[in-house]
Enzyme design. Sequence first.
Site, PDB file in Angstrom:
ATOM      1  N   GLU A  81       0.839  -1.209   0.000  1.00  0.00           N
ATOM      2  CA  GLU A  81       0.000   0.000   0.000  1.00  0.00           C
ATOM      3  C   GLU A  81       0.869   1.252   0.000  1.00  0.00           C
ATOM      4  OE1 GLU A  81      -2.893  -0.477   3.152  1.00  0.00           O
ATOM      5  OE2 GLU A  81      -3.962  -1.992   1.956  1.00  0.00           O
ATOM      6  N   GLU A  92      -1.581  -9.870  -6.546  1.00  0.00           N
ATOM      7  CA  GLU A  92      -1.601 -10.687  -7.766  1.00  0.00           C
ATOM      8  C   GLU A  92      -0.802 -10.020  -8.877  1.00  0.00           C
ATOM      9  OE1 GLU A  92      -4.060  -9.624  -5.934  1.00  0.00           O
ATOM     10  OE2 GLU A  92      -5.741 -11.026  -5.819  1.00  0.00           O
TER      11      GLU A  92
HETATM   12  N1  THU Z   1      -5.808  -6.135  -2.885  1.00  0.00           N
HETATM   13  C1  THU Z   1      -5.012  -7.064  -3.476  1.00  0.00           C
HETATM   14  O1  THU Z   1      -3.831  -7.193  -3.120  1.00  0.00           O
HETATM   15  N2  THU Z   1      -5.537  -7.832  -4.460  1.00  0.00           N
HETATM   16  C2  THU Z   1      -6.806  -7.738  -4.937  1.00  0.00           C
HETATM   17  O2  THU Z   1      -7.169  -8.427  -5.863  1.00  0.00           O
HETATM   18  C3  THU Z   1      -7.729  -6.782  -4.319  1.00  0.00           C
HETATM   19  C4  THU Z   1      -7.189  -5.917  -3.245  1.00  0.00           C
HETATM   20  C5  THU Z   1      -5.252  -5.298  -1.821  1.00  0.00           C
HETATM   21  C6  THU Z   1      -5.118  -3.838  -2.193  1.00  0.00           C
HETATM   22  C7  THU Z   1      -5.187  -3.189  -0.822  1.00  0.00           C
HETATM   23  O3  THU Z   1      -3.877  -3.155  -0.274  1.00  0.00           O
HETATM   24  C8  THU Z   1      -6.030  -4.116   0.009  1.00  0.00           C
HETATM   25  O4  THU Z   1      -6.072  -5.336  -0.686  1.00  0.00           O
HETATM   26  C9  THU Z   1      -7.420  -3.613   0.262  1.00  0.00           C
HETATM   27  O5  THU Z   1      -8.050  -3.261  -0.907  1.00  0.00           O
END
Ligand code: THU
Length: 164
Positions: A81, A92
């Site tokens: 993040e 992914e």
């Molecule tokens: N996130 C992922 O890593 N993969 C996804 O397919 C959907 C969301 C993460 C992004 C963010 O850091 C957290 O999950 C919440 O949205």
Amino acid sequence: MLIRENPFIRVHPWPIFYADTIGRFVSLTKSIIMPAIPQRDQLIAAALAAQQQAYAPYSKFQVGAALLTIGGRIITAANVENASYGLTICAERAAICTANAAGEREFAAIAIATVGGAAPCGACRQVLAEFAPALPILLVDSSNPLLVQETNLGDLLPMHFSLK
Ligand code: THU
């Protein structure tokens, strides 16, 4: 039955259902026959380990992804993040970029670990579809890793965007 004798094909042991937005129960996987995923347990363990590396101080939602290459390599990544929120990188897509940098573009499966076993977001589906439009997917609930939903990218993203 011939199909059951093939070690690479197995009949899905039980239907997987979820409640849709109006409370009907619908099947998550349209496929009755799922390909058996080689190194399944290793792939699940790798996704769970990768989830521990998530940098998610804002959402606290940790995601681990483990890609299995057709050659049997496992490539992992976690979400990263950012204070700007919008620059957040999903697990992914990070895994796809890591694999590409390692010279890997052909994949046999992906395992994704989250609390609750969430499905990949739309952007990640499209990026995964670039390389493997029918990719088998294991959705692992890290609060109960024995709960693994099996699906595939063809079901999660039919008619992905393609220039071909
Ligand atoms: N996130 C992922 O890593 N993969 C996804 O397919 C959907 C969301 C993460 C992004 C963010 O850091 C957290 O999950 C919440 O949205």
